[in-house]
Design a protein around this motif. Structure first.
Motif: not given
Length: 265
Positions: A72-75, A218-224, A231-233
């Motif tokens: 998964a990536v933040e994009e 995990a991505i949303n932990l540090k994402s704006e 914002h996730i793929k």
């Protein structure tokens, strides 16, 4: 103005006829002009700069589970950008996916190299290439780019993940040429905190759906953004099919809902 360069300490001195002389320290000057030179304290600055580029890239995450892998990536796309196309997840072979963090054009070069290597391996040995073999090949190339003048280290780190005859595999490579296998890992901006989060919440018995929920949390932990999936793929490789498949937005919403309040921060 009178400018003089001091050789000791790589110091630039600027003398002003009106004011007193001022000395500006040019940090690392000389030792960071090429990746082939060590500094007196044993550092290769261009490699460190490349690693810093990775740390400034948006998050990429890989999670291994008992029935496959999740990447998964933040994009953060623009309003008119086609949402079905991701810029940070690539397919190397039917059973191998790559997630990147850092300078993405460098990732495309490495992925093209990995695709060529994977197909050559299949033609030579008549079997799908192993994930670790691809990771070692790319890591060796990264290392070569720290040994010659006239080149620069790649400014990207990759998570190489898939399912081969050894089972589910996740391996990371970085600009220094290091490659390491993980059960779950994050690279990119805020990855230290996210890796701590993964250590607290990961276990070997995760299902594919649970691994997807963990990756979103995990991505949303540090994402704006903190919430949602715009914002996730995400992609997956299952042990049954051994095929890289994109996860739809509908499934992402389902995994996001399941992640709420489930994991320890």
């Amino acid at each position: 103005y009178e400018i003089s360069l001091g050789l000791v300490g790589s110091e630039m001195c600027i003398r002003d006829s009106i004011t007193n002389s001022r000395c500006i320290m040019m940090a690392n000057r000389g030792y960071d002009m090429t990746p082939t030179m060590y500094s007196p304290d044993g550092r290769i600055y261009q490699v460190e700069y490349a690693l810093e580029t990775v740390k400034r890239g948006t998050l990429a995450i890989g999670v291994k589970c008992k029935d496959g892998i999740i990447i998964a990536v933040e994009e953060k796309g623009r309003s008119l950008q086609v949402s079905e196309v991701t810029q940070k997840i690539f397919q190397v072979d039917e059973h191998i996916g790559v997630a990147a963090a850092g300078y993405i054009p460098d990732a495309r070069v490495q992925v093209d190299n990995a695709r060529y290597f994977s197909q050559s391996n299949k033609l030579t040995y008549d079997e799908p290439v192993e994930i670790e073999t691809v990771a070692k090949h790319l890591a060796d190339q990264n290392h070569q780019f720290t040994q010659y003048s006239g080149v620069r280290p790649f400014g990207v780190a990759l998570i190489i993940a898939g399912v081969d005859r050894k089972g589910s595999q996740i391996v990371t490579i970085d600009p220094s040429g290091t490659y390491v296998a993980y059960s779950a890992v994050a690279i990119g901006l805020g990855s230290d905190d996210v890796n701590d989060f993964l250590e607290k919440n990961y276990n070997d018995n995760l299902t594919l759906d649970e691994a997807a929920s963990l990756a979103i949390a995990a991505i949303n932990l540090k994402s704006e953004e903190k919430t949602g999936i715009d914002h996730i793929k995400m992609s997956k490789v299952t042990g049954d099919t051994k095929l890289l498949e994109r996860i739809s937005e509908d499934d992402l919403k389902k995994f996001d809902a399941a992640a709420k309040g489930k994991f320890v921060k």
